[in-house]
Design an enzyme around this catalytic site. Sequence first.
Site, short mmCIF file in Angstrom:
data_model
loop_
_atom_site.label_atom_id
_atom_site.label_comp_id
_atom_site.label_asym_id
_atom_site.label_seq_id
_atom_site.Cartn_x
_atom_site.Cartn_y
_atom_site.Cartn_z
CG HIS A 1 -1.89 -1.16 1.23
ND1 HIS A 1 -1.50 -2.44 1.57
CD2 HIS A 1 -3.21 -1.23 0.92
CE1 HIS A 1 -2.55 -3.25 1.48
NE2 HIS A 1 -3.60 -2.55 1.10
CG ASP B 1 -5.99 -6.01 -3.35
OD1 ASP B 1 -5.12 -5.87 -2.46
OD2 ASP B 1 -7.10 -6.51 -3.13
N GLY B 2 -2.52 -4.68 -3.39
CA GLY B 2 -1.26 -5.23 -2.89
C GLY B 2 -1.43 -6.55 -2.18
CG ASP C 1 1.62 1.09 5.13
OD1 ASP C 1 1.70 0.51 4.03
OD2 ASP C 1 1.92 2.28 5.28
CB SER D 1 6.85 3.30 2.97
OG SER D 1 5.66 3.16 2.23
CD GLU E 1 -2.13 3.56 -3.17
OE1 GLU E 1 -3.37 3.65 -3.04
OE2 GLU E 1 -1.36 3.28 -2.23
#
Length: 305
Positions: free
Chosen positions: A42, A158-159, A179, A100, A118
């Site tokens: 994310h 979608d991670g 996260d 990050s 993302e």
Amino acid sequence: MLSYRHAFHAGNHADVLKHYVQIQLLQYLNQKDTAYSYIDTHSGAGVYALDGGYAAKNAEYETGIAPLWDRTDLPASLAEYMKLIKEMNPSGKMRYYPGSPYCADKVSREQDRLRLFELHPADAKILADNFRKVEAHALAQGERPSVRGKRVLITKADGFQSLKALLPPPSRRALVLIDPPYEDKMDYRKVKDTLADALVRFPSGIYAVWYPVLQRMESRQFADKLKQLPSSDWLHVTLTVNTPSPDGFGLHSSGMFILNPPYTLEPMLREVMPYLVKVLGRDDGAKFVLETGKGGQKNTGTRRV
């Protein structure tokens, strides 16, 4: 749910904890020459402007990075984190805060690979644009990659689902950061299920999970559920900056849960966490909790301040 934008929270006390731990994990992996993969499920937008837009609306950075900005007594490992942030603010003014992906790009090496996911369409585009600017700047400075293959891959996806195809990584070395926003309470279960699957595919990987410490049941039970996963070791750290409000609103506390943590992380946290409580704490409710243990077993050590 695609309403969440991390820019509203950029640079707050939760980001300080998350990115400090992330940088320490990457630096540990840097100790060996063998390449590794950094996987961010994310990723967000990568870089955030603090002096305008979403971040300026609530100014949450005033609970995190702002009190640390001019400190001259930072513990050594926390000073490394601050150095990275100040290098992206060469004017000396606190204008930008790294997400990050940016932290990973700066700390990792040329041979390492970043795989960034993302799902939010606007943030995915901003993230891709930010990295295009980084690459263009490097080329303008005459920097040319000396290794084959794409170092940074950014995917609008979608991670949680995308992680499966990347494990195990070719080098058998990886840090996975998870996260999600947790606006949808199902995110707590998705994190646990994703980690359970990942540990089957790649049991020796380092997995770092950030989460908000909230009044909702899913949050209160989250860490205990992660402790039951079959990793060899785990480390759990939380930072609370103020007493929770009676209505339960506001982010007063957050945690990082690391599966297969390096042995170097716990002693660093025992030095840094009391400092963060002292500097970022807003009332007598400020504290930290640091626990370690074996997967599926009770705690082997706990400290509360």
